[in-house]
Design a protein around this motif. Structure first.
Motif: not given
Length: 331
Positions: A196, A198, A200, A316, A331
């Protein structure tokens, strides 16, 4: 003797040319730039003849390999031309704008029987063998924190309104592509793709990422990757296991490696061989790959995995490049 040409005239190509002098297996013979004056001025001191036409460079029979150090967005087009002409290609990081471009280059290299390698220097120097040799001693790995944060010298120009290539999304640049790759390539080499991703990012006004942080899930641990082109951070990177932790002062070019033993609460400073520049080790490895291109496959896979992670991270965070395939956000 592997006869090399270069594309680009930046400081990193100067390091390549200097390293080539220290490697018996290669010789530096040609310098390409679209500007003849620049190609002549750069190549002359190294005895490298100038080229301004990529087709002529690709067709030159006395050139075996090309080091591509142009902006990221140009790597694919230039490498395609050279690989199809039978040239071995060593390409600066990031090797392509996205994973799809890299897969295309891999297919072309395979069909033409030539070597293709991304120049991530840390995994080719003797230091990397120390990292690999200590991995089992760490016990079960539970945490990995890698960071590459350095304020670009060109950021002041950006702030003053002069946007150079390394701050242009159309050049497939940004913190993740230019600095995050230093973290991701070794991480992929050691552990492969995460389950996974993620991401930012803090973006500049033109849409490029000024800094990006990744959280990557693996079965037994979580890895964090932090990179920035607008701020500096001297924190060490660490691979932490249940029995010991391995720390490095800089993930791109470590000058110090330290093992912390969890049970004895003691540490060991490892001696590193820094007698030659990193690029010299890359060139020696690449010379072997030119003779046996299959030797590059583990490194090619790490490049593909890193680009796959970066593609997802950019999806993302909304950082897009002109060559990216059309994708639908979810999302």
């Amino acid at each position: 003797m592997l006869r090399f040409a270069s594309i680009g005239t930046s400081s990193i190509v100067e390091l390549f040319a200097e390293a080539a002098r220290q490697v018996d297996e290669v010789s530096y013979v040609a310098a390409y730039s679209r500007d003849l004056t620049r190609a002549t001025a750069f190549g002359g001191p190294h005895g490298a003849r100038p080229f301004t036409d990529l087709g002529a460079l690709a067709d030159a029979q006395d050139i075996d390999a090309v080091y591509i150090a142009s902006p990221n967005a140009l790597h694919h087009e230039q490498a395609v031309r050279l690989l199809r002409a039978g040239k071995h290609v060593l390409v600066e990081k990031s090797a392509a704008a996205n994973a799809g471009e890299w897969l295309d280059l891999l297919r072309i290299a395979e069909s033409n029987g030539v070597a293709l390698l991304e120049s991530v220097r840390s995994v080719h120097e003797p230091m990397w063998r120390s990292v690999e040799s200590y991995m089992e001693s760490l016990g079960t790995v539970r945490q990995v924190n890698l960071q590459m944060c350095q304020r670009s010298r060109r950021y002041d120009n950006y702030l003053a309104g002069k946007v150079e290539n390394i701050f242009k999304p159309e050049m497939a640049a940004g913190a993740l592509m230019d600095l995050g790759v230093y973290c991701l390539h070794p991480l992929m080499t050691l552990f492969g793709l995460p389950s996974r991703v993620r991401a930012s990012s803090v973006k500049l006004a033109n849409g490029i990422d000024a800094n990006t942080t990744l959280l990557l899930d693996y079965p037994a641990f979580t890895a964090t990757v932090a990179c920035s082109k607008v701020s500096a951070n001297a924190a060490w990177s660490v691979i932490a296991g249940e029995d010991a932790s391995l720390e490095m002062d800089a993930v791109d070019n470590p000058q110090a490696l330290r093992v912390w033993w969890a049970h004895s609460k003691s540490h060991e400073d490892l001696v590193l061989d820094k007698s030659q520049p990193q690029q010299a080790h890359v060139l020696r490895a690449f010379a072997r790959m030119a003779e046996q291109p299959s030797l590059a496959r583990p490194h090619q896979q790490a490049t593909l995995d890193a680009l796959t992670v970066m593609d997802e991270a950019r999806r993302q965070t909304g950082v897009r490049f002109p060559s990216d395939p059309d994708i639908t956000e979810h999302h």
